[in-house]
Design a protein around this motif. Sequence first.
Motif, short mmCIF file in Angstrom:
data_model
loop_
_atom_site.label_atom_id
_atom_site.label_comp_id
_atom_site.label_asym_id
_atom_site.label_seq_id
_atom_site.Cartn_x
_atom_site.Cartn_y
_atom_site.Cartn_z
N ILE A 1 -3.57 1.66 5.25
CA ILE A 1 -2.66 2.18 6.28
C ILE A 1 -1.33 2.58 5.66
O ILE A 1 -0.78 3.65 5.93
CB ILE A 1 -2.46 1.13 7.40
CG1 ILE A 1 -3.76 0.93 8.19
CG2 ILE A 1 -1.33 1.53 8.33
CD1 ILE A 1 -3.74 -0.27 9.12
N GLY A 2 -0.81 1.69 4.79
CA GLY A 2 0.44 2.01 4.09
C GLY A 2 0.29 3.22 3.19
O GLY A 2 1.19 4.08 3.11
N ALA A 3 -0.85 3.32 2.51
CA ALA A 3 -1.11 4.46 1.62
C ALA A 3 -1.18 5.76 2.40
O ALA A 3 -0.64 6.79 1.95
CB ALA A 3 -2.41 4.22 0.85
N MET A 4 -1.80 5.73 3.55
CA MET A 4 -1.92 6.93 4.38
C MET A 4 -0.54 7.40 4.84
O MET A 4 -0.24 8.59 4.86
CB MET A 4 -2.83 6.65 5.58
CG MET A 4 -3.21 7.90 6.36
SD MET A 4 -4.35 7.57 7.74
CE MET A 4 -5.88 7.21 6.86
N ARG A 5 0.30 6.44 5.18
CA ARG A 5 1.67 6.77 5.61
C ARG A 5 2.47 7.39 4.46
O ARG A 5 3.19 8.38 4.65
CB ARG A 5 2.36 5.49 6.10
CG ARG A 5 3.82 5.67 6.47
CD ARG A 5 3.99 6.50 7.71
NE ARG A 5 5.40 6.62 8.06
CZ ARG A 5 5.86 7.34 9.09
NH1 ARG A 5 5.02 8.00 9.85
NH2 ARG A 5 7.15 7.39 9.34
N ALA A 6 2.34 6.83 3.27
CA ALA A 6 3.06 7.36 2.10
C ALA A 6 2.62 8.79 1.79
O ALA A 6 3.45 9.65 1.47
CB ALA A 6 2.81 6.46 0.89
N ALA A 7 1.32 9.04 1.88
CA ALA A 7 0.80 10.39 1.63
C ALA A 7 1.38 11.38 2.63
O ALA A 7 1.83 12.48 2.25
CB ALA A 7 -0.72 10.38 1.70
N ALA A 8 1.40 11.00 3.89
CA ALA A 8 1.93 11.88 4.95
C ALA A 8 3.41 12.19 4.72
O ALA A 8 3.86 13.33 4.89
CB ALA A 8 1.71 11.25 6.31
N GLU A 9 4.18 11.17 4.31
CA GLU A 9 5.62 11.37 4.10
C GLU A 9 5.91 12.33 2.97
O GLU A 9 6.95 13.00 2.96
CB GLU A 9 6.30 10.02 3.83
CG GLU A 9 6.51 9.19 5.08
CD GLU A 9 7.59 8.13 4.91
OE1 GLU A 9 8.20 8.06 3.82
OE2 GLU A 9 7.81 7.38 5.88
N GLY B 1 0.83 -1.20 0.00
CA GLY B 1 0.00 0.00 0.00
C GLY B 1 0.86 1.25 0.00
O GLY B 1 0.58 2.23 -0.70
N PHE B 2 1.94 1.21 0.78
CA PHE B 2 2.89 2.33 0.86
C PHE B 2 3.54 2.56 -0.50
O PHE B 2 3.59 3.69 -1.01
CB PHE B 2 3.94 2.03 1.92
CG PHE B 2 4.96 3.11 2.12
CD1 PHE B 2 4.72 4.15 3.02
CD2 PHE B 2 6.15 3.11 1.41
CE1 PHE B 2 5.66 5.17 3.20
CE2 PHE B 2 7.09 4.11 1.59
CZ PHE B 2 6.85 5.14 2.49
N ILE C 1 -6.10 14.43 -0.50
CA ILE C 1 -6.49 13.19 -1.16
C ILE C 1 -7.29 12.33 -0.18
O ILE C 1 -6.93 12.24 1.00
CB ILE C 1 -5.26 12.44 -1.71
CG1 ILE C 1 -5.68 11.31 -2.65
CG2 ILE C 1 -4.36 11.94 -0.57
CD1 ILE C 1 -4.52 10.79 -3.52
N SER C 2 -8.38 11.74 -0.64
CA SER C 2 -9.25 10.93 0.23
C SER C 2 -8.88 9.45 0.11
O SER C 2 -8.33 9.01 -0.91
CB SER C 2 -10.72 11.13 -0.15
OG SER C 2 -11.15 12.44 0.16
N LEU C 3 -9.23 8.68 1.15
CA LEU C 3 -8.90 7.25 1.20
C LEU C 3 -10.09 6.43 1.68
O LEU C 3 -10.78 6.83 2.63
CB LEU C 3 -7.74 7.01 2.17
CG LEU C 3 -6.29 7.04 1.67
CD1 LEU C 3 -5.36 6.77 2.82
CD2 LEU C 3 -6.06 6.02 0.56
N ILE C 4 -10.30 5.27 1.06
CA ILE C 4 -11.28 4.29 1.55
C ILE C 4 -10.59 2.92 1.58
O ILE C 4 -9.84 2.57 0.66
CB ILE C 4 -12.52 4.21 0.65
CG1 ILE C 4 -13.26 5.56 0.61
CG2 ILE C 4 -13.48 3.12 1.14
CD1 ILE C 4 -14.50 5.57 -0.29
N GLY C 5 -10.84 2.15 2.64
CA GLY C 5 -10.29 0.80 2.76
C GLY C 5 -11.38 -0.25 2.69
O GLY C 5 -12.54 0.03 2.34
N PHE C 6 -11.00 -1.46 3.02
CA PHE C 6 -11.95 -2.58 3.02
C PHE C 6 -11.55 -3.55 4.12
O PHE C 6 -10.40 -3.94 4.23
CB PHE C 6 -11.94 -3.30 1.67
CG PHE C 6 -13.10 -4.25 1.47
CD1 PHE C 6 -14.14 -3.92 0.63
CD2 PHE C 6 -13.15 -5.47 2.13
CE1 PHE C 6 -15.22 -4.79 0.44
CE2 PHE C 6 -14.21 -6.34 1.96
CZ PHE C 6 -15.25 -6.00 1.11
N ASP C 7 -12.51 -3.95 4.94
CA ASP C 7 -12.42 -4.94 6.02
C ASP C 7 -12.99 -4.39 7.32
O ASP C 7 -13.72 -5.05 8.02
CB ASP C 7 -10.99 -5.47 6.30
CG ASP C 7 -10.53 -6.49 5.27
OD1 ASP C 7 -11.41 -7.15 4.67
OD2 ASP C 7 -9.31 -6.60 5.05
#
Length: 333
Positions: free
Chosen positions: A249-257, A223-224, A266-272
Amino acid sequence: MVTIKDIAKTAGVSHTTVSRALNNNPLIKLETRKKIKKIAEEMNYVPNFNAKSLVNQKNYMVGLFFSSIDQGTSSSFLVDVITGIHAVLDESYSLSVEGIDEIRALEQINFQRYDGIIIMSQSDHDEAFIDFVKQQNIPFVVLNRPLEDSDIINVLANDAEGVTEAIDYAIQLGHERIAYIGGKDDFRSSNERKQGLIISMKKNQLPINEDYFFKGDYSIESGFEEMQNILQLSPLPSLVFCANDDMAIGAMRAAAEQGYQVPKDISLIGFDDSKLVAYLNPPLTTVHKPVKKISRTGTELLLRMIDGEDISPKQYRVKTHLQVRQSVAPVEN
């Protein structure tokens, strides 16, 4: 050693009544069950499962087989599955957990040790294992993935429907440029979730841009990495859908970095809807997949099969729902 007959003598009932009460048989009144259990506890009664097994001709062992333990099975998914199963199995049962991909030869599996089998299937590659289990004449259920074989008990959620609901929600908030980070190609769930996104975009007459589709493997790391690639796109997507929460979670971390704020930039949606994501900053909007309920339902059906009951219908669908939190913002014109 204290026996059932000792408890029966103290309680002033038959040993059959004691046995039924300790096994939560509904034929015994709740008040009587509580009384007998209290006496058993005070007498430090320990069930003799070996003797019980001989009487009932059961092994009191259920086998749980995953497509893979190491690849594509998140820790939260594993925990939810086992928690759901243990919510149904009483203390007399043991649970054995195995990975199908770790089995070197199907013929070496000792099916005689199991009363029944639960297959948590994520991949189409499981078909050979499922067919082999079917030949063993042992009660079994297949969870999580739809099957073509209508004779097999099958419990699952409609992943595509859940994703369609999530993307419909995003589109209502003005999102049109939507990127996708998928899971493992050979996992049916990844393909279904991608299909759910495409259904929503076509329904809402939005173009499908293949440049916005990326392949992960359900891990945080993928995801990152894929989010880093997405952030190089021009124009930038307004929303990224991740096929599971770990990748989100990995995508959110990459965006923050890289200095992007979720959901401002940028918006995010996950699954589970794993437990952790409600405590992220911001809390993650995600599709809730009722893994515990799927596992509970499958285990209940398996125990009924073990007791000789004919189960009908064969397929059971458990509904997903969108859990809206703070990781999606409306698009400002």
